[in-house]
Structures are given as C-alpha cells and as structure tokens.
Design a protein around this motif. Structure first.
Motif, mmCIF file in Angstrom:
data_model
loop_
_atom_site.group_PDB
_atom_site.id
_atom_site.type_symbol
_atom_site.label_atom_id
_atom_site.label_comp_id
_atom_site.label_asym_id
_atom_site.label_seq_id
_atom_site.Cartn_x
_atom_site.Cartn_y
_atom_site.Cartn_z
ATOM 1 N N ASN A 1 3.719 -3.955 -4.007
ATOM 2 C CA ASN A 1 3.816 -3.678 -2.869
ATOM 3 C C ASN A 1 4.352 -1.960 -2.692
ATOM 4 O OD1 ASN A 1 4.562 -7.127 -3.496
ATOM 5 N ND2 ASN A 1 3.737 -6.950 -0.957
ATOM 6 N N SER B 1 -0.292 -6.609 3.171
ATOM 7 C CA SER B 1 0.245 -7.601 2.179
ATOM 8 C C SER B 1 1.042 -9.098 2.976
ATOM 9 C CB SER B 1 1.576 -7.167 1.857
ATOM 10 O OG SER B 1 2.313 -7.868 0.409
ATOM 11 N N THR C 1 -5.936 -5.335 1.462
ATOM 12 C CA THR C 1 -4.978 -6.378 1.446
ATOM 13 C C THR C 1 -4.339 -6.628 0.018
ATOM 14 O OG1 THR C 1 -7.147 -7.816 1.197
ATOM 15 C CG2 THR C 1 -5.723 -7.190 3.655
ATOM 16 N N LEU C 2 -2.833 -7.220 -0.166
ATOM 17 C CA LEU C 2 -3.337 -7.719 -1.083
ATOM 18 C C LEU C 2 -1.878 -8.689 -0.730
ATOM 19 C CD1 LEU C 2 -1.484 -7.638 -4.041
ATOM 20 C CD2 LEU C 2 0.803 -7.007 -3.034
#
Length: 480
Positions: free
Chosen positions: A326, A351, A388-389
């Motif tokens: 992150n 995230s 995006t994670l």
C-alpha cells in the motif's frame, strides 16, 4: 559423495528393438513349445489311461459273465486278452479272489499265486483302480466286481514305447514349428524396427541440416502417434528458434539504430558549429544544450539496456524483503503526480485491503513506475488513471487503467518486445526508449508473477499484474 554413472556401450535404437524383441520372441515361443509338448503328452497319457480302463471294464464284465472261465457261452476271452495285449504292447494278468493267476498273457505264471501290496489293496477294497509308472511301462490294476463284491483283479502292463514315440514326434513337430516361427518373427521384428526408427532418422537428418544453420525446412508430420507428436514439437521448437534468431537480429539492429540516432544528431550540431565561422555565444549555448539533451537520451538508452540485460538473465540477482505494498504504491503515485498534473490528468488509488509481500522493492518500483508513467504519457489531456490493489490468500493484484489512446489489436502481442513502439513519433516525443515494458515484464517474471493487457484502440488500456505475496525459493538438491 559423487554420483556414479554407469557407462554403457553405444547401441542404436533399431538394434536394441531387434535384440530385445527377438529375445522376447524366442523366449515366448520356446516356452509355448515346451508347455504345448507337456500338454500334448499329458493328453496322450490321459487317452491311454481311458483306453486301458475301458478295455479292463469290458474284460471284467466278460469274466463275470463267463464265471471266470476263459471259454464259455458268452465269448472266448483268450481272444479279448490277446487283443488287449497287442493293442497296448504289454502283458495282462487276471487274478481271482484267492490271489491265483487265472490268466497270464505270457503263459508263464498261470496257476501260480501273486502276492503284492498293490494287488492286495485293490482286492481288499482299500483302493479302487490304480495306475503306477515303472521303468519301461505303466502298471494298471482294475478290480473285477460282482454285486459290489470284488471277485478278482486285472493287472495290465502297457509299454511306454507308444507314449515315448508320440513324445518324440510331438517334440520334433513343435520344435520345427518354433524354429520357423522364430525365423519369421525375427524378420518381422527387423521390418518393424526399421519402420519404427524411420521417423527418428528423418529428424536426425534435419537436425544435421539445422546444425549448418539452415532452419527453414519443417519435417513432414507422419508416422506413429508418438513420432507425429515429437515432429510437431520439433517443428514448433525450430520455429521458436527462428523467431528468437529474428528477434535477436532485430534487437541488434534496433540497438544500433537507437544508439546511432543521438550520435548522428550530435555530429550534425557539432558540424554546424564548426562550419559556421560567424556563430556567436548564444548559438554555441543553444547548440551545446541540444547536444547535452542528445547525450542524456543516449545515457537513458544505455541505462535501460543494462537494466534489461540484468533482468533478462535466468539467474538474475533479486533482493527480497518484506514490503508494505500500500505504502509502496502510494510513494510511486506521489512521484508520478507532477507529470499527471501538468496535463490535467487525475490519478486515483483504491486499496481493498492491507497487503504485505516479499518482493525486490527496487526492481518492482521500476516495473510499476514504467506502467503508471506510460498510463500518464499515453493518455489524453484531462484524462484519468485509476490504480487498484487487491489480494487473496496467496497473491496480490494491481490493476492500472487509463483513459488514453489505447492499443490496436494487432499491436497487443508486441508491446512487450524490445524497442517496440505503437506510435513511434509520439513515443519519441514522450522520451521513451521502447524498453520500459520489456523491462517490466522481466521483473514481473522474476517475481513468479504474470502481467496481462486489456485494451481497445481509442478506449484506454488496462494492465493487470498478479504477484505472489510469499517468495518460495527453488531448492536444488544435490548429493555431496
């Protein structure tokens, strides 16, 4: 402890097939012949037993009917005895309940008494009919019964000559058949072995041609299923080698071109200064600034080339450490933000969960920076980039989507190639070397991950990257 390797004499596959199959054939046929001989002899012995018992049974009934006289109202038993003796090439003795010999086919023991364990056992009912094998003949003892009571016995001695003669005939016949079968079988094995290795011979001939640098010919796909599969794999491998060779040549050509272009520009600028005797200080500064830019461009290309070579090796060094993904992505986005703001491009980051993974932070920073910078460089003004994670129990996923110019369908498979540019003019304006995505892919593969591309021309591009969260080192086991 060193491994011990068994050295074997070189032998062709064809010779191995012929020798192995021939030995197997000989063993099978000989075994079959021996078993067949034994079964045939056993069958003959069984038939002899049945014939003896049948004749004894008839003779027993005749003796009872004639009240144990050789000549009576029913028939002349001497004739029957002589027929049995002649048929079985032996002798016959009839003994009454007093153990006196009533009939001896040889005529020598009639009227005398016979006392033997086998005769007594049959006479007393301890055993029924019996057969025993002696040196030169088989001895059969058959009880003569009347109303369930034993009145005497018939003792038949049948010569072994009949069985031995049949045994010799059967053996000669079977061995002759075996020799013919082995000869025919070996011929068929040689023929089959020759057909079996024909495909390997063709492949070997083509490989000798390839060794001399001629890789243009495919081997015709034919023959057995295994050879067809082997041929298809061989042809496929040769095509890949040709593609690699073509790619190598193109790479060398591209490298030469990319390195030569800044040098040519610097030479033109330097020549212009040399030839212009009226050039003032301002012109010198302008030209020298352009030369510095070309030198920077040359340096960038060389740096990317060195990075590509380092990440392209199978045994490339990778320094794994535990990284907060992150924070890692946020730092990259912060560095790219000024480039996006200059063109009014909005970068958003989302995230779904906290992710900590074992990665090479330096190399992975380069990979994600290339992807995100490309999303900005090849975007439209006032566009957007979304990062995006997400993760599951084994892998984490990073998706980089943009609203940019997109990639045409015929270019999607080539964007990861070295020096490939979808729009060469636009790429040079943005300062790219054409090596960024090739380096990115190498870094992702070093981490045992995957990178996928989804794009439509004029509708933006999305890169999806999957990477394992835990690094599993490959351990090579070796005996010391």
């Amino acid at each position: 402890m060193k491994n011990n390797y068994i050295k074997t004499a070189p032998i062709s596959l064809k010779a191995f097939i012929i020798i192995y199959m021939s030995l197997a054939l000989v063993l099978i046929i000989l075994t079959y012949s021996i078993v067949t001989i034994k079964l045939d002899i056993g069958s003959q012995k069984k038939q002899l037993d049945e014939d003896v018992w049948e004749q004894c049974n008839k003779l027993s009934d005749d003796f009872v009917a004639n009240e144990f006289t050789m000549v009576g109202e029913t028939r002349d038993l001497n004739y029957s005895v002589d027929n049995i003796v002649t048929f079985f090439d032996g002798s016959l003795i009839v003994v009454n309940s007093d153990y006196r010999i009533l009939k001896d086919s040889s005529g020598q023991a009639e009227g005398s008494y016979i006392i033997s364990e086998s005769v007594m056992n049959t006479m007393t009912g301890k055993i029924g009919r019996s057969v025993s094998e002696l040196e030169n003949y088989y001895q059969y003892i058959y009880p003569i019964s009347e109303n369930g009571k034993i009145q005497g016995v018939i003792l038949v001695c049948a010569s072994k000559n009949r069985i031995d003669s049949m045994k010799s005939q059967i053996a000669d016949r079977n061995y002759l058949i075996a020799i013919v079968a082995i000869a025919v079988g070996i011929v068929l094995v040689c023929f089959g072995a020759n057909i079996s290795v024909r495909g390997l011979k063709k492949m070997n001939e083509h490989m000798e041609i390839v060794q001399h640098g001629q890789m243009g010919q495919d081997i015709p796909v034919s023959g057995f299923k295994e050879f067809r599969a082997l041929t298809e794999n061989y042809n496929s491998s040769i095509k890949k080698l040709m593609e690699i060779d073509t790619s190598r040549q193109e790479f060398v050509s591209n490298v030469s071109h990319e390195l030569k272009t800044p040098i040519a520009s610097m030479k033109v600028l330097a020549d212009s200064l040399v030839q212009n005797e009226q050039a003032d200080l301002e012109m010198y500064k302008e030209f020298m600034s352009d030369i510095v830019l070309e030198i920077d461009r040359e340096s960038e290309i060389i740096t990317d080339l060195l990075t590509l070579v380092k990440t392209d090796r199978k045994n490339a060094d990778i320094n794994i450490s535990e990284v907060d993904i992150n924070s890692f992505l946020e730092a990259i986005l912060k560095r790219v933000a000024p480039l996006a703001e200059a063109r009014g491009i909005t970068i958003t980051y989302e995230s779904y969960r906290e992710v900590v993974a074992d990665v090479d932070e330096v190399k992975l920073t380069l990979a994600f920076t290339n992807i995100i910078e490309n999303a900005v460089k090849y975007n439209v003004d006032n566009g957007w980039v979304k990062v995006t994670l997400n993760s599951d129990h084994k892998n984490f996923y990073v998706k980089v989507a943009d609203s940019g110019v997109g990639i045409p369908e015929d270019c999607k498979d080539k964007v990861f190639e070295r020096f490939y540019r979808v729009d060469k003019a636009r790429s040079r304006d943005t300062g790219g070397t054409g090596l960024g995505l090739a380096i990115t892919r190498n870094i992702i593969l070093m981490h045992k991950g995957t990178i996928k591309l989804y794009s439509e021309s004029g509708e933006g591009t999305t890169f999806t990257i999957r990477l394992p969260m835990k690094r599993v080192e490959e351990k090579a086991s070796s005996e010391q």
